[in-house]
Scaffold this active site. Structure first.
Site, mmCIF file in Angstrom:
data_model
loop_
_atom_site.group_PDB
_atom_site.id
_atom_site.type_symbol
_atom_site.label_atom_id
_atom_site.label_comp_id
_atom_site.label_asym_id
_atom_site.label_seq_id
_atom_site.Cartn_x
_atom_site.Cartn_y
_atom_site.Cartn_z
ATOM 1 N N GLU A 74 15.228 10.992 2.167
ATOM 2 C CA GLU A 74 15.701 9.703 2.659
ATOM 3 C C GLU A 74 16.486 9.864 3.960
ATOM 4 O OE1 GLU A 74 16.712 5.607 2.903
ATOM 5 O OE2 GLU A 74 15.078 6.756 2.015
ATOM 6 N N HIS A 77 14.324 10.741 7.025
ATOM 7 C CA HIS A 77 13.667 9.513 7.487
ATOM 8 C C HIS A 77 14.628 8.668 8.313
ATOM 9 C CE1 HIS A 77 11.410 5.842 7.637
ATOM 10 N NE2 HIS A 77 12.227 5.221 6.831
ATOM 11 N N HIS A 139 9.731 -4.040 5.323
ATOM 12 C CA HIS A 139 10.125 -2.812 6.010
ATOM 13 C C HIS A 139 8.893 -2.009 6.417
ATOM 14 C CE1 HIS A 139 13.023 0.068 7.317
ATOM 15 N NE2 HIS A 139 12.665 0.999 6.453
ATOM 16 N N HIS A 248 -5.959 -6.350 -3.602
ATOM 17 C CA HIS A 248 -5.978 -5.443 -2.445
ATOM 18 C C HIS A 248 -7.384 -4.892 -2.218
ATOM 19 C CE1 HIS A 248 -4.620 -2.537 0.475
ATOM 20 N NE2 HIS A 248 -4.980 -1.511 -0.285
ATOM 21 N N HIS A 309 -3.700 7.830 3.542
ATOM 22 C CA HIS A 309 -4.181 6.447 3.484
ATOM 23 C C HIS A 309 -3.222 5.514 4.231
ATOM 24 C CE1 HIS A 309 -6.733 3.331 1.894
ATOM 25 N NE2 HIS A 309 -5.736 2.728 1.263
#
Length: 331
Positions: A74, A77, A139, A248, A309
């Site tokens: 975290e 990032h 986000h 999706h 992906h």
């Protein structure tokens, strides 16, 4: 000076896809709450590791156990995201400085600064609202937007007009824009799927099981859970998550069809080599993305394929933005 500015924009674009990848890795490895506060980690600028740090954590965050590996994912990032924000601020300041002499775009860099501020706010809310799905999806979309818009800024600085234009491609400006918005919806659905931890709830092909169409419900797809204090690992029912995943996939088929029709029309009617190259890039990115989606199901959602992906979706978006740009602005 303009050459250095172009290099900075290119570096920023490449750096932004690293941030997108790190964000996806943090989310996919369930490290989104590795640090329970923001912008630090348990009140520190890095992950606590000394004994005195542990005492402060125990006092300020009672009952919480520091998961060092998740916390570092975290924080790394966040460090990269902060550096990206500084990159974009430098681009905006530099653009304002050279705008009058070089006629460089100014509104787009300023918009990117505002977008980064908004994205940072969403990053804070992602933590403080305990991975609320709508915030998490926003986000993710913000990261994709920053990547595609920095790419667009680089295009505006470097792209050259097609000699004589391309009347054959110009007629399909509207179709290209429709394709772009259809793709954005698909990416948003993918973000909604990830935010609700819905991937494992549809592990068959092409549907989610023999009774998946019976169980499918639009109301379940767009149900927004608000009453929970923590959304980590998802809170929706299995049927709701299955419906999210199935939609999706259905929209992926629609997106592929719209993109293929657009590419076919452009390839058949345009004569510019540049437009054809842009269309071919979109086709390759689309094929890679669909292949990764299938492999993701067949191999039961390995982290590496899921990460690829996500990143390929960003490149597909940028390739469609590039196609739209040349068809609309350079023909």
């Amino acid at each position: 000076m303009i050459k250095k500015y172009k290099k900075l924009v290119l570096i920023c674009c490449l750096f932004s896809i690293c941030v997108v990848g790190l964000g996806a890795y943090t989310r996919l490895s369930d490290a989104g709450l590795g640090c329970p506060d923001w912008p630090g980690c348990y009140g520190f600028l890095s992950v606590p590791h000394h004994e005195i740090h542990a005492e402060v954590v125990a006092e300020n965050f009672p009952g919480m156990v520091i998961e060092t590996a998740k916390a570092w994912k975290e924080m790394i990032h966040r460090y990269f995201a902060g550096a990206l924000g500084l990159f974009i601020l430098c681009i905006a300041v530099w653009a304002a400085y050279i705008n009058k002499r070089e006629l460089t775009p100014l509104r787009l860099p300023i918009f990117l600064v505002l977008l980064v501020i908004f994205q940072a706010t969403l990053g804070m809310l992602t933590v403080t609202m305990q991975l609320q799905p709508l915030i998490v999806m926003g986000h993710l979309l913000g990261g994709f937007a920053i990547f595609s818009l920095t790419g667009l800024l680089y295009l505006r600085l470097t792209a050259q007009s097609i000699p004589g234009g391309d009347a054959g491609a110009r007629r399909f400006q509207g179709l290209c824009l429709i394709s772009l918005w259809v793709l954005i919806i698909q990416i948003a659905l993918g973000g909604w799927l990830a935010a609700n931890y819905a991937a494992p709830h549809c592990a068959d092909l092409p549907l989610c099981g023999p009774d998946s169409l019976v169980r499918f419900s639009f109301s379940d797809v767009f149900h927004l859970p608000l009453e929970h204090s923590n959304y980590e690992y998802g809170v929706l029912s299995a049927d709701s998550r299955m419906s999210i995943h199935l939609l999706h996939r259905i929209w992926a088929v629609i997106t592929s069809a719209v993109l293929l029709i657009t590419l076919f029309q452009l390839w058949r009617n345009c004569y510019s080599r540049k437009i054809k190259d842009c269309a071919l890039t979109v086709l390759i990115a689309l094929g890679a993305q669909l292949s990764l989606g299938v492999l993701l199901i067949i191999w039961q959602f390995p982290l590496s394929i899921a990460l690829a992906h996500n990143i390929m979706a960003a490149f597909l978006l940028l390739s469609v933005v590039r196609l739209c740009y040349y068809v609309k602005s350079r023909c």
